[in-house]
Each structure stands twice: as structure tokens, then as C-alpha cells.
Design a protein around this motif. Structure first.
Motif, PDB file in Angstrom:
ATOM      1  N   SER A   9       0.822  -1.226   0.000  1.00  0.00           N
ATOM      2  CA  SER A   9       0.000   0.000   0.000  1.00  0.00           C
ATOM      3  C   SER A   9       0.849   1.266   0.000  1.00  0.00           C
ATOM      4  N   ALA A  10       2.133   1.140   0.374  1.00  0.00           N
ATOM      5  CA  ALA A  10       3.028   2.308   0.379  1.00  0.00           C
ATOM      6  C   ALA A  10       3.805   2.431  -0.922  1.00  0.00           C
ATOM      7  N   LYS A  11       3.343   1.734  -1.960  1.00  0.00           N
ATOM      8  CA  LYS A  11       4.036   1.761  -3.251  1.00  0.00           C
ATOM      9  C   LYS A  11       4.226   3.189  -3.742  1.00  0.00           C
ATOM     10  N   PRO A  12       5.458   3.530  -4.137  1.00  0.00           N
ATOM     11  CA  PRO A  12       5.697   4.905  -4.601  1.00  0.00           C
ATOM     12  C   PRO A  12       5.047   5.172  -5.949  1.00  0.00           C
ATOM     13  N   VAL A  13       4.754   6.424  -6.204  1.00  0.00           N
ATOM     14  CA  VAL A  13       4.175   6.833  -7.482  1.00  0.00           C
ATOM     15  C   VAL A  13       5.179   6.538  -8.599  1.00  0.00           C
ATOM     16  N   HIS A  46      -0.962  -9.752  -7.762  1.00  0.00           N
ATOM     17  CA  HIS A  46      -1.235  -8.465  -8.404  1.00  0.00           C
ATOM     18  C   HIS A  46      -1.412  -7.421  -7.316  1.00  0.00           C
ATOM     19  N   GLN A  47      -0.531  -6.420  -7.340  1.00  0.00           N
ATOM     20  CA  GLN A  47      -0.547  -5.359  -6.334  1.00  0.00           C
ATOM     21  C   GLN A  47      -0.521  -5.929  -4.912  1.00  0.00           C
ATOM     22  N   GLY A  48       0.322  -6.947  -4.731  1.00  0.00           N
ATOM     23  CA  GLY A  48       0.502  -7.525  -3.410  1.00  0.00           C
ATOM     24  C   GLY A  48      -0.575  -8.492  -2.973  1.00  0.00           C
ATOM     25  N   GLU A  49      -1.539  -8.796  -3.844  1.00  0.00           N
ATOM     26  CA  GLU A  49      -2.631  -9.724  -3.520  1.00  0.00           C
ATOM     27  C   GLU A  49      -2.495 -10.979  -4.371  1.00  0.00           C
ATOM     28  N   TRP A  50      -2.652 -12.140  -3.727  1.00  0.00           N
ATOM     29  CA  TRP A  50      -2.595 -13.407  -4.461  1.00  0.00           C
ATOM     30  C   TRP A  50      -3.790 -13.515  -5.407  1.00  0.00           C
ATOM     31  N   VAL A  51      -3.516 -13.969  -6.658  1.00  0.00           N
ATOM     32  CA  VAL A  51      -4.613 -14.143  -7.610  1.00  0.00           C
ATOM     33  C   VAL A  51      -4.624 -15.521  -8.270  1.00  0.00           C
ATOM     34  N   GLN A  52      -3.505 -16.269  -8.223  1.00  0.00           N
ATOM     35  CA  GLN A  52      -3.482 -17.543  -8.947  1.00  0.00           C
ATOM     36  C   GLN A  52      -2.325 -18.413  -8.467  1.00  0.00           C
ATOM     37  N   ARG A 186      11.435   1.576   3.641  1.00  0.00           N
ATOM     38  CA  ARG A 186      12.717   0.881   3.468  1.00  0.00           C
ATOM     39  C   ARG A 186      12.588  -0.236   2.444  1.00  0.00           C
ATOM     40  N   ILE A 187      11.485  -0.984   2.498  1.00  0.00           N
ATOM     41  CA  ILE A 187      11.269  -2.075   1.537  1.00  0.00           C
ATOM     42  C   ILE A 187      11.227  -1.521   0.121  1.00  0.00           C
ATOM     43  N   TRP A 188      10.442  -0.469  -0.084  1.00  0.00           N
ATOM     44  CA  TRP A 188      10.290   0.065  -1.436  1.00  0.00           C
ATOM     45  C   TRP A 188      11.556   0.731  -1.947  1.00  0.00           C
ATOM     46  N   SER A 189      12.294   1.338  -1.043  1.00  0.00           N
ATOM     47  CA  SER A 189      13.566   1.941  -1.449  1.00  0.00           C
ATOM     48  C   SER A 189      14.512   0.883  -2.000  1.00  0.00           C
ATOM     49  N   LEU A 190      14.564  -0.253  -1.314  1.00  0.00           N
ATOM     50  CA  LEU A 190      15.447  -1.329  -1.771  1.00  0.00           C
ATOM     51  C   LEU A 190      14.904  -2.003  -3.025  1.00  0.00           C
ATOM     52  N   LEU A 191      13.576  -2.192  -3.098  1.00  0.00           N
ATOM     53  CA  LEU A 191      12.990  -2.800  -4.294  1.00  0.00           C
ATOM     54  C   LEU A 191      13.242  -1.934  -5.526  1.00  0.00           C
TER      55      LEU A 191
END
Length: 490
Positions: A9-13, A46-52, A186-191
Motif C-alpha cells: 500500500s506504500a508503493k511509490p508513485v 497483483h498489487q501484493g494480492e494473491w490471484v493464482q 525501506r522495503i520500497w527503497s530497496l525494491l
């Protein structure tokens, strides 16, 4: 067992890689060129949610070794009616298309899948994320980052380990656990760093890298007029080349080089040894503009020992190409310049309280050296220290400079992988020739070369590193020089 990644949910723009596939495979062994996949499991998010979820046993073209069955529980009987890889390849390719490929030790899984796709004519690539690298970056205080260590460290759920879906479940659980361990920023910075897409130089045609794979080799960058800019090596050619274009280029020199690149080519090698040797040789002979460390040195220097009339070991700095055979056997060290040799000797003299005059640093023909006046020399220069005692101390101090003795009676054939047909014929820390087949080996062994005085310092160090402690899979076969009409044998 699937879990949502709440940190998403904190995914950067501006982050557009929203579809991820978590992948694990089981194989008949560890070599993509020889071994095959026997099971694949995929979880799509997809967007951090399991779909398949998707899982498939695969029938290899070879039998599954008993040790693989003991490790995974997958037997030949279990895959007897399973489809071949080529029968599920299109479905798998569609599932993986345009998604971030995530795996624990992604190089292994990605390399196997890509190789099997390539074998049947499918050109597949993906942006990859290795969760081993992610764990190391996020938690550098821990030494181990294997799945079993993550299970223990974070109390992850117990699963069917060494089965594909069980291991994918652990990767998904680890990614979900990150919310409780580090901040989302921190997670998104590294990703963002790990998933950075290369921005190719403006003047480089992207199609030039279309056939470049992550294999060992040497690469070369060229400028607008065909001038050689840079030579490098890697065991993962494509990844290493692209890394030049994903760095932030804080060094102005590196930014300037990248802006000048118009063309790239490369040479694939059997392994890291041949890649390092080729890189060293090409930098010296081709003198690329931006390579500095391995530039060609026309002369190397050694310290040569002889006994003076009083029985003391006296050192003299001599150019390597001017040594006699007797001097070679009484020589120490191998240096790129006179200055480097003298600085190294000064350190030895200071650490071991040696005599500056006897070590060749004080140019006086006789009398006490300057170090003696400072009470740093024990008096060998004025015969206050006996020759036997001084010579022994000097020998011990210079012991680390002695050239490593060649461990074999004759040449050796070095193959970097057990299945490779090619090899290197090496003798006295020099590569005599590349060996393509039995005929070229016979020809090389039939003419014994003179090796002693043409030693290359960098090649010597590279060969020492690999031959004295061979990496897993390297084969070193001792041979003998052939007389006329002789036969090759080891």
C-alpha cells in the motif's frame, strides 16, 4: 497458503511493475545444460494480492538421480505420465509474461527456465527479483539467508520443503513477514534499487544485446569511431553489462564512458578462470581507454639475492627480463615497477629490522646503513650480527615473496566444467594454449616451450588462485611432454 503483502500500500508513485510471479523449480541436478526441470510451481500476485497458483510435475528426458528423489521425494514413477516441458511451455510462458520473476536464488530458477525455453525456440526474458539478495540487503546482520534459516528466524509456517509449491509458499510468507520487520519505505527503497531497469546509452542499439546471456565471458565497449573504451569480465555477462547502465554514475569518469558507448561485443568463456585470463590479456594488448588497473607494464622487477664476500645475503633489484637462470632461482617477489619493489622492501626492512644496505635500499658500498644509526638495524652492515643469523631472518621475512612452486611434474590440462570439451594447457603458471580437441592437445604437448622468464604477473596470480584451490567442477589433469611418436597420458 497465501498471504497479502500489506507493505504494498506504500508503493511509490511511478512504480509500474504490479504483476509478480513467485516461482520455484525442482530439477534433476544443478547444471542447466545437462539437467532438466521436474517440477514447477508459480504463485501470481497483483498489487501484493494473491490471484493464482499453478503447479506441474514434468517428465524429463533423463532419469531422476536417487539423491534428487531422496531430497525432493519426486521419483521417476511420479513423473512417468507427466508432460514434457515442451508440452507445457506455452502455458508457462503466458503465465510468466510481463511479470516480475521472483525466486529465492533467482539466478538458478531463472537460468533453468530460460535455458529450457531457449532449447525449444522460445525467447523469454523477465525482470527478476532474488529474495536472497533482498534478505541480505534488509538484514545484513544475519550471515545465512537460505529458506531454512528464514523459517527459523521468522517462525514461518512449516511446509513440504524441497517441493516446488512448498518453497514458493515460504517465499510468499517471507515477503508478507517483511511488514513486521522493516518499514514499508525501506522495503520500497530497496525494491526500487533491485528492480531498476537499465537505461541503455543513447547511441547503443538495444538489439546488440539480444543474444547476450548470463554466461561467463569478457565484454568490450566501443566508441563512435570503433575505438575500444573498456574491457570487463563476468560470470554473468548480460547482468554485468546492464549494470553499467543502471548505476547512478556518481563517478564522472563512468558517466562519461557510458555516454560514449556506440557498440558492444563479447566473448563467451568456459568459466571464470578463462574469463579472467582473457580480460587481463586483452587489457594489456588492446589498451582500452578506461581500463587503468591492468594496463600493460613492459617490465617487471624482482629482488635477487647473492652472498657477498663476508657471507651476508645481499639483495639487488633486477628487471625480470634480464635475469639469468641462476638469478631466477634466487629471486623474490614480482613487481610492476622499481618504485613498487622498493616500497615493498622498505616495509619488510622496517617490520623485520633488516639492514637497508644489504637489502639494496641504501646505495653505499660499505659501512653502516642509516637504519643502524637509528638503532633499527641489528648491525649486519658492520658485522655485529652474524651472517647465519641475519640471513635466516631475511629469508623468513621474504618468504611470502617466493614464487609458488609449480605443483606438478609437467603440464596440466584444465577443464572448467567436467563436461567441457575445451580446456587450457598450463605449465609453470602460464597458459601454453587453448585446447579444442585431442589433435590440438597432441600438437601442444609435442613442443615444449620455454616459460621461465616471460611470466605475466596477473596471469600468475589468477592461475595460483584457481589451480591451488580449484572451484567445484574444475578438472585438472596432469600430463607429460611428448617425445616423437609418444601418446598422450596423464
Amino acid at each position: 497458503m497465501t498471504q497479502t503483502w500489506t507493505w504494498w500500500s506504500a508503493k511509490p508513485v511511478g512504480f509500474n511493475l504490479e504483476d509478480w510471479v513467485l516461482v520455484d523449480i525442482e530439477t534433476t541436478g544443478g547444471k542447466p545444460g545437462l539437467d532438466e526441470i521436474i517440477e514447477i510451481a508459480v504463485q501470481r500476485f497483483h498489487q501484493g494480492e494473491w490471484v493464482q497458483s499453478w503447479q506441474q510435475l514434468i517428465r524429463p528426458h533423463r532419469t531422476i538421480p536417487p539423491w534428487i528423489t531422496r531430497l525432493t521425494g519426486i521419483s521417476n514413477a511420479m513423473v512417468a505420465e507427466a508432460p514434457l516441458f515442451e508440452e507445457i511451455a506455452e502455458d508457462l510462458a503466458a503465465l510468466l509474461a510481463d511479470k516480475v520473476f521472483v525466486a529465492h536464488n533467482a539466478r538458478f530458477d531463472y537460468g533453468f527456465i530460460k535455458h529450457q525455453f531457449k532449447r525449444i525456440g522460445i525467447d523469454w526474458r523477465a525482470t527478476t527479483l532474488c529474495t536472497v539478495k533482498l534478505s541480505r540487503q534488509l538484514f545484513p546482520e544475519h550471515k545465512r539467508h537460505g529458506l531454512d534459516h528464514l523459517v527459523t528466524r521468522y517462525a514461518l509456517p512449516q511446509v513440504d520443503r524441497h517441493r516446488a509449491m512448498g518453497d514458493v509458499d515460504l517465499v510468499a510468507a517471507f515477503l508478507a513477514q517483511l511488514t513486521h520487520e522493516v518499514s514499508a519505505d525501506r522495503i520500497w527503497s530497496l525494491l526500487a534499487e533491485l528492480l531498476a531497469q537499465p537505461s541503455l546509452p543513447a547511441n547503443l542499439d538495444p538489439s546488440e544485446l539480444a543474444d547476450c546471456e548470463d554466461v561467463p565471458g569478457v565484454y568490450r565497449f566501443y566508441g563512435a569511431q570503433g575505438q575500444l573504451l573498456y574491457v570487463g569480465k563476468s560470470v554473468q555477462l548480460r547482468t554485468r553489462i546492464l549494470s553499467h547502465f543502471t548505476q547512478d554514475h556518481r563517478a564522472a569518469k563512468n558517466l562519461k564512458m557510458v555516454s560514449e558507448i556506440h557498440h558492444v561485443d563479447w566473448t563467451e568463456c568456459d568459466g571464470d578462470l578463462s574469463a579472467q585470463l582473457l580480460e587481463s590479456q586483452q587489457i594489456k594488448t588492446l589498451s582500452p581507454q578506461y581500463n587503468v588497473k591492468l594496463r600493460k607494464h613492459t617490465r617487471l622487477w624482482r629482488w635477487v639475492r647473492h652472498l657477498n664476500q663476508d657471507g651476508y645475503a645481499q639483495m639487488k633489484l633486477v628487471a625480470n627480463d634480464g635475469l639469468t637462470a641462476d638469478e631466477l632461482h634466487q629471486s623474490f617477489g614480482l613487481f610492476r615497477s622499481q618504485k613498487q619493489a622498493e616500497e615493498a622492501m622498505r616495509t619488510k626492512v622496517k617490520d623485520a629490522n633488516l639492514c637497508q644496505r644489504l637489502t639494496g635500499l641504501d646505495k653505499k658500498a660499505k659501512g653502516s646503513c642509516f637504519a643502524y644509526q637509528l638503532k633499527q638495524c641489528r648491525g649486519a652492515c658492520v658485522q655485529e650480527e652474524l651472517p647465519l643469523a641475519y640471513n635466516l631472518r631475511q629469508d623468513l621475512a621474504l618468504q611470502t615473496w617466493q614464487q609458488q612452486a609449480w605443483p606438478w611434474q609437467g603440464p596440466v590440462l584444465v577443464r572448467e566444467t567436467p563436461t567441457s570439451e575445451r580446456g587450457l594447457l598450463v605449465y609453470q603458471w602460464q597458459v601454453i594454449t587453448d585446447v579444442e580437441d585431442e589433435t590440438s592437445l597432441f600438437e601442444a604437448l609435442s613442443s615444449r616451450p620455454a616459460c621461465e622468464q616471460s611470466l605475466d604477473l596477473d596471469a600468475y596470480r589468477i592461475l595460483c588462485k584457481f589451480l591451488l584451490k580449484p572451484p567445484a567442477g574444475m578438472v585438472i589433469k596432469p600430463l607429460v611432454w611428448l617425445e616423437e611418436g609418444g601418446e598422450i597420458h596423464g
